[in-house]
Every structure is written in C-alpha cells, then in structure tokens.
Design a protein around this motif. Structure first.
Motif, PDB file in Angstrom:
ATOM      1  N   MET A 163       0.839  -1.185   0.220  1.00 32.34           N
ATOM      2  CA  MET A 163      -0.008  -0.131   0.031  1.00 32.34           C
ATOM      3  C   MET A 163       0.926   1.272   0.003  1.00 32.34           C
ATOM      4  SD  MET A 163      -2.911  -1.061   2.712  1.00 32.34           S
ATOM      5  CE  MET A 163      -1.882  -1.759   4.013  1.00 32.34           C
ATOM      6  N   THR A 164       0.324   2.239  -0.459  1.00 32.87           N
ATOM      7  CA  THR A 164       0.964   3.510  -0.712  1.00 32.87           C
ATOM      8  C   THR A 164       0.154   4.846  -0.156  1.00 32.87           C
ATOM      9  OG1 THR A 164       2.486   2.706  -2.363  1.00 32.87           O
ATOM     10  CG2 THR A 164       2.131   5.155  -2.160  1.00 32.87           C
ATOM     11  N   SER A 165       0.850   5.682   0.688  1.00 36.94           N
ATOM     12  CA  SER A 165       0.060   6.590   1.268  1.00 36.94           C
ATOM     13  C   SER A 165       0.152   7.780   0.393  1.00 36.94           C
ATOM     14  CB  SER A 165       0.788   7.192   2.932  1.00 36.94           C
ATOM     15  OG  SER A 165       0.411   8.644   3.024  1.00 36.94           O
ATOM     16  N   PRO A 166      -1.016   8.546   0.419  1.00 36.39           N
ATOM     17  CA  PRO A 166      -0.991   9.764  -0.484  1.00 36.39           C
ATOM     18  C   PRO A 166       0.079  11.126   0.139  1.00 36.39           C
ATOM     19  CG  PRO A 166      -2.990   9.791   1.095  1.00 36.39           C
ATOM     20  CD  PRO A 166      -2.222   8.477   1.256  1.00 36.39           C
ATOM     21  N   VAL A 167       0.458  10.656   1.133  1.00 38.44           N
ATOM     22  CA  VAL A 167       1.362  11.874   1.668  1.00 38.44           C
ATOM     23  C   VAL A 167       2.706  11.705   0.720  1.00 38.44           C
ATOM     24  CG1 VAL A 167       2.728  12.604   3.639  1.00 38.44           C
ATOM     25  CG2 VAL A 167       0.638  11.660   4.173  1.00 38.44           C
ATOM     26  N   VAL A 168       2.949  12.990   0.187  1.00 38.98           N
ATOM     27  CA  VAL A 168       4.311  13.141  -0.302  1.00 38.98           C
ATOM     28  C   VAL A 168       5.459  13.402   0.566  1.00 38.98           C
ATOM     29  CG1 VAL A 168       5.347  14.591  -2.142  1.00 38.98           C
ATOM     30  CG2 VAL A 168       2.878  14.022  -2.401  1.00 38.98           C
ATOM     31  N   THR A 169       6.508  12.606   0.350  1.00 33.29           N
ATOM     32  CA  THR A 169       7.542  12.809   1.184  1.00 33.29           C
ATOM     33  C   THR A 169       8.587  13.104   0.097  1.00 33.29           C
ATOM     34  OG1 THR A 169       8.465  10.371   0.826  1.00 33.29           O
ATOM     35  CG2 THR A 169       6.805  10.814   2.591  1.00 33.29           C
ATOM     36  N   HIS A 170       9.836  13.681   0.764  1.00 31.60           N
ATOM     37  CA  HIS A 170      11.189  14.368   0.249  1.00 31.60           C
ATOM     38  C   HIS A 170      12.052  13.375  -0.156  1.00 31.60           C
ATOM     39  CE1 HIS A 170       9.034  17.904   1.297  1.00 31.60           C
ATOM     40  NE2 HIS A 170       9.634  18.771   0.079  1.00 31.60           N
TER      41      HIS A 170
END
Length: 298
Positions: A163-170
């Motif tokens: 699963m992949t979160s919609p939170v964008v990380t750097h």
C-alpha cells in the motif's frame, strides 16, 4: 536481527510528560527519522490550563508528523493553516526554510479528555532543506489500510505492505501503524535499508525477544523477523533511506551548523512569522547551556 534497543525517556514538556525515543546517544536517526516522541496516554482534567498547550515555536529543515490514537490537537501555523487532528488522521508539516506553529488543546479544554499519539520529525534532504514551508492534512479514510483476522495495518507515509500513502515525502521512507490482537503474528515490511519498530501499547515478541510499550527495536539491515503480539498491541513501523548526518538544536534541524545559528538569531529577532490567529505569545529561544567549568589545576 535486532541491532539495538532504544528505551523511551520521560521528558516534561511543561504541562505533561512524553516518552522521548529519538534522538538517542547511540542512535540519532533511523532512515530520515530524527525525532520520535510518544505522547501519553494522559487524561486531561476539565479546564486544563493553557500552559499545557505547546505555544508557538519555530522549525527549520524538517517535516513534522503528528499522529493520534486518542484525543484531539488544534494546529495553527505561520503559513495560515488551522486544522484539528483526530485519531487515525495525519498532520504533515514541512518546515523547510522556516515555519512556526502551535499545538493546542482547545477542543478538549472545556470538558477534559485523553491524549495518546506520536510526534515524529523527518529530516529533509540537503537539496530540500530550504524548500518553501507547507502543510497537508489527511483524514483517516484517505490513508490506505487493511484489516483481517486480528490485524490492522495503516500506512501513514511511504509504501509498505503493498500500500502507498497519499502523503508526499522528500525522500524514500515508510511509516505504518499496526494493531495486533493477542496471539496474532505478522511480518515486518522490507525494501528499506534502515527500519525500526516501536511498541506504543501492549507487548510483542520479535526474534525471540520481548518488547514492551515504550521500547524501540532497530532492525539489522535485511532482517525479516515476525512480530507476535503477547497481548493486544499497537506497533509503529518506521524507516527509510539515510539522508546524511544532521545537526539538531531545540526545534531546528540542518546539515549545516551555521544554518542553525541563523535560525536561532531569526527567532530571537522576530524574523520568523508567528502562526496566523495565534500570535499573542510564543516560546522564547532557550539559552545555550553554559560551557563546562575548567578543571582546577593541581
């Protein structure tokens, strides 16, 4: 399979205590995670005093992640965001070149209530340390999750368990919330060079060792132990790829010591804007600890 065990240490924030896990003397970071505080569980009485709130304060060079199991926190920042976070939701604030925010208990001040959750900081890669500040909020239903036979998995950030979160990380990282019924077993996720698990509630067995609430186990690279709940438990999984050594002083994180000195001067001089609609008070810059006294000459 277990490289290191980190105990939480009690720290008084002025109105309540937290369990501080990262940074630690023997392990400052896990992937890009440089700060990890376990808040509560604590029960606030009705009319909890405002001194319990976390007054406006600054950050640079990092992202903060607030995640709750119980209670509510009201966030306000200098970019103009005003958001109440509730259990299972995510407040992800990127400080970049500079932001200030407050965390208050407005919504539970009248009648009291409980608070239990985690606040973590993620160091930004050097190329993004001076990025524009920003904030995003995700409701619980927006985060990917899976529930089956006494196991619940929610991915807060990054990718884990398919699963992949919609939170964008750097930078490459993952952060997941697991709940296991007594006796339930699950595997840890792979795909990252640095990983750790933190027991927020209950007790689990990993690689033949028991870990209780308040303990973080840093996994050896490539290790794939299973997690078995001895009792009903909450476990946080976290990690990612290293971003390099970081300096940390108070709420400031940077790859450059001189940048922290600049942030200290900026906050002291009032050059970092206070949160919108919460600019009547702030936490002053702490004093640097005095230098050690010289040893007497014999």
């Amino acid at each position: 399979m277990i490289e290191l065990v980190i105990p939480s240490r009690r720290k008084d924030l002025g109105g309540f205590e937290v369990g501080r896990v990262l940074p630690w003397t023997q392990r400052r970071m896990v992937g890009p995670f440089i700060f990890f505080d376990h808040m509560g569980p604590v029960n606030f009485p009705p009319q909890v005093p405002r001194k319990t709130d976390v007054r406006p304060h600054p950050h640079i060079g990092l992202s903060t992640i607030t995640y709750l199991y119980d209670g509510e926190i009201v966030h306000r920042d200098s970019v103009g965001f005003h958001e109440t976070i509730r259990p299972g939701e995510v407040n992800w604030m990127t400080a970049g070149r500079g932001i200030s925010h407050s965390e208050r208990f407005d919504s539970i001040r009248e009648q009291g209530g409980s608070l239990h959750g985690i606040q973590a900081w993620v160091a930004l890669p050097e190329a993004d340390e001076e990025t524009a500040p920003g904030f995003v909020h995700f409701d619980a239903a927006q985060l990917p999750s899976h529930v089956e036979n006494g196991l619940s998995v929610k991915v807060i950030a990054g990718s884990a368990y398919g699963m992949t979160s919609p939170v964008v990380t750097h930078s490459p990282l993952f952060y997941a919330h697991l709940e296991l019924a007594a006796g339930r077993t699950t595997d840890v996720c792979s795909g990252y060079s640095e990983r750790a698990l933190y027991v927020a509630k209950g007790s689990v067995r990993v690689a033949g060792e028991q870990f209780d609430a308040g303990q973080m186990a840093v996994l050896s690279p490539g290790a794939m132990p299973s997690i078995t709940a001895i009792e009903s438990s909450i476990v946080m999984l976290l990690g990612g790829e290293p971003v390099g050594a970081r300096n940390i002083w108070w709420n400031f994180v940077s790859s450059r010591k001189e940048r922290i000195e600049q942030a200290k001067a900026d906050w002291k001089a009032g050059r970092i804007q206070l949160p919108v609609d919460d600019d009547k008070e702030f936490i002053p810059l702490p004093e640097d600890p005095p230098p050690p006294k010289p040893e007497p000459m014999s």
